[in-house]
Write an enzyme that holds these catalytic residues in place. Sequence first.
Site, PDB file in Angstrom:
ATOM      1  N   ASP A 161       0.813  -1.216   0.000  1.00 21.34           N
ATOM      2  CA  ASP A 161       0.000   0.000   0.000  1.00 21.34           C
ATOM      3  C   ASP A 161       0.847   1.267   0.000  1.00 21.34           C
ATOM      4  O   ASP A 161       0.305   2.353  -0.133  1.00 21.34           O
ATOM      5  CB  ASP A 161      -0.928   0.006   1.230  1.00 21.34           C
TER       6      ASP A 161
ATOM      7  N   ASP B 198     -11.528  -6.307  10.924  1.00 24.25           N
ATOM      8  CA  ASP B 198     -11.571  -7.760  10.930  1.00 24.25           C
ATOM      9  C   ASP B 198     -12.778  -8.288  11.712  1.00 24.25           C
ATOM     10  O   ASP B 198     -13.494  -9.182  11.246  1.00 24.25           O
ATOM     11  CB  ASP B 198     -10.266  -8.318  11.497  1.00 24.25           C
TER      12      ASP B 198
END
Length: 1032
Positions: A321, A744
């Site tokens: 990223d 998550d």
Amino acid sequence: MATSNNSPKKPSLNSSSSSVSRPPQAVKFGRRTSSGRVLSLSRDDDMDLSGDFSGNNDYANYTVLMPPTPDNQPMESGAGADNKPDGGGQYGVPTRVGMTRRVGSDQEGGGMEEKRMSVMQSNKSILLRSQTGDFDHNRWLFETKGTYGIGNAFWSKDDEQYGNKSGVSLSDFLDKPWKPLTRKVQIPAGILSPYRLLVVIRFVGLILFITWRIRNPNRDAMWLWAMSTVCETWFAFSWLLDQLPKLNPINRSTDLAALHDKFDQPSPSNPHARSDLPGVDVFVSTADPDKEPPLVTANTILSILAVEYPVEKLSCYISDDGAAILTFEAMAEAVNFAEVWVPFCRKHNIEPRNPDSYFSLKTDPTKNKKRPDFVKDRRWIKREYDEFKVRINGLPEVIRRRCETHNNNEEMKEKKLATEKNGGEPPAEPVKVVKATWMADGTHWPGTWFNPIADHFKGDHAGILQVMSKVPPPDPVMGHPDDKVLDFTGVDIRIPMFAYVSREKRPGFDHNKKAGAMNAMVRASAILSNGPFILNLDCDHYVYNSMAVREGMCFMMDRGGDRVCYIQFPQRFEGIDPSDRYANHNTVFFDGNMRALDGLQGPVYVGTGCMFRRYALYGFHPPRSYEYSGMFGQKKTKAPNLQDSQEDSETEPLSGHPDLDLPKKFGNSSMFTESIAVAEFQGRPLADHMSVQNGRPPGALIAPRLPLDAQTVAEAVAVISCWYEDKTEWGDRIGWIYGSVTEDVVTGYRMHNRGWRSIYCITKRDAFRGTAPINLTDRLHQVLRWATGSVEIFFSRNNVLLASPRLKFLQRIAYLNVGIYPFTSIFLVVYCFLPAISLLTGQFIVQSLNTAFLCYLLIITMTLALLALLEVKWSGIGLEEWWRNEQFWVIGGSSAHLAAVLQGLLKVLAGIEISFTLTSKSAAEDEEDIFADLYVIKWTSLFIMPLTIIVVNIVALVIGISRTVYSVLPQWNKLVGGSFFSFWVLSHMYPFAKGLMGRRGRMPTIVYVWTGLISITVSLLWISVSPPDDGK
């Protein structure tokens, strides 16, 4: 073996009363004696052949004989051995192996027609032992390929059929029985039943204790009584939320041999034994090479490429990223080294397959290694790995010099061009050349530059996708001897496909951090490989067990596996100090709470070490699910198949079941949309048993993958663009969910809310291992991030109070605890100050330490201790680990959890976001000590509250003891009560105090300053509250 019974018929037992209650026996068991006589071993010597068993039911005359084993051999044959009543032939020399069937009914044996299923021609003299003359059964087995056992039937290898045109052949009887791939192992009732009973006893004790506390207030200190009672009530509620989901813990085991037999064995339709297992795409995410060293990431990639899974079915993706050229070139080096490392691991069965961890093992590397060239191969590969590490460590300098060379050349070209335009004279103004970052092929790096400019910094760069290792061929490629490298003869030298992905970023777009990067990889992998299952790992979590992927696949491919959305593996860590001072291993959560959730609807998703079903990640429903209604979810009904519904508004609460709507907006890529149905079909279990629902036929996945072409790669680049998610449901209903720090937990919750279930897979050898922060400051900031995400969940539409009816009741309690546990910090901090307040004021939370209070306290404490012991038994954790968890619960609750609650409340109520950052940093002095970072002190504002609690309790102890000792009428009971609870608080804070002292007791100046300031403040406050009398 079985032979036809030619002995005379015995009278039936119609008159026997015992035969009325027992059905007639169809098969008799017997043994032939040395004299040739058949001795019956059946419970009934006589059989009733009347009724349905009369007529031509010849199976009633079968006798199953014990085989002539060494312990059951006939005696030597004599002259009369030729007349043994065996229906022909000599029993001493068996002429008949298998079954013989009598089709006639003549008692004298005339007109008998026998159909033998196997006939052996042998010579009696050859099969007799040379010295004793006994029958040599072992030799008979070897020379005739007979069968050994009791009641076995042997078919010859020719195409004989049993019966007339029955179509039954040998292969029908040799098929292996269907085996499940997994099984559930229940906790022994001797442990679980007392555990549940103690939970009930403690719950009743807490109710009675709180009731007693409310009915017996302390009239002398009502404010102290009120605060303590409220805190104790909340603690009881919090304990109940944590304890209820633990009532049904289970263990699971897998059968890797059965998985191999089902999916990797050759068959007439699969003569080359190509694997029928589904594909797996492995995701690794990284963002900053400065914080996440490329060498660590490269070792993780190497461990993934070397896993024991069909090479053609495995694909690996790394998401960078930060678009750093250092990460890109480090991954290219890793792929080059993988060409020798992966075959070396296969050749010698290396574990673990992370080279750095393997060469750091303290055990004997030659243990269980049998190949004579192992030592030579290991020495060679170790040298290659050392050179690989040097190349990785030298990449920053290599890239810098390359960029300087290319930039200087560009500057000289620009100067030369400017001089030519100026008539041969140097230009008056200096020539400005952009300091670009260059790749090894002499082109500009499309990602982030060392000197950032527009289109080339972290938040503004093009999308990058590079397939560094192409799709492997479908069949194994065996190596050959080579003087320059290792001898890989007979070893598959293929490596899985590997791709580098860096999504496009542009200003003005919300890129949604890690969740956005994961969704970009989901789309790119769907175009390139489209594995039905996705395994995601952090860059510092490597594969420690090369069979881990197969272990997880056992659950996905087993009966009922089509309802499993993900397989969560426990997180295991390396580099933790032996005492685990700050509970970094977190074994109470991973081995206790998660194992217990597996007995409900499944464990929560914890961010790494998780194998997803791609179809479930797309937001679809399971093929079968249930809805639970009633106050405690006791009514279970089959959930209907919901059709597409109208798109819900953004503010619609979850009680309207927006999660039960089908996803519709995947984007404008037709290639991606077409891949969804393929992934769903390939992810189904094998339909090899009538009980398997929603299965696929065997052999459906043995077709080879097509090689990648330019059009496919271009489509993969298009789906990682920053505009692709506009007007889609990515991050809302599809993929990783946006809007939370702990994406998550929310992603896993959404899947459970649709009716999916998850599995907790604890392997005998740890599946994955990673690193965890051992420094106190880093550890608290990690806990702060988790707690902040929980607070965000509580104040969002993902609150479990708004869940769908497909979530089980106890699973709701578990998710409710996830969102509520940070708020316990408010009551915990107040309760930690109560002992100090009691000592300073001379009052206590109760009027006096009477018998009732002490009895309740004893019951609550003893049941807690017994519960801990039983939890240790069924979870496998240690008592020290349990105590470390209790200590850090107080430390984290009084610091990080409290900060997270304040931060969440300010964000929700006032829209103010506060970030807790480090104010000072210091490096570890001893580089040789692997635990040097444990002693580094980095001051942070999170230290203030725990430090205040420690100082206040110590000062209060000194003041309370002094007042009681020098008092005219000492109140020892109140001193004992306050001192006991104060020591309870300080014992939980001991790891925090030890961490502030650093190595050898060295403490930073800021700690002394805060300690002195708090001590003076407490002393002045006590003087103002309780001033001394003039006469004393």
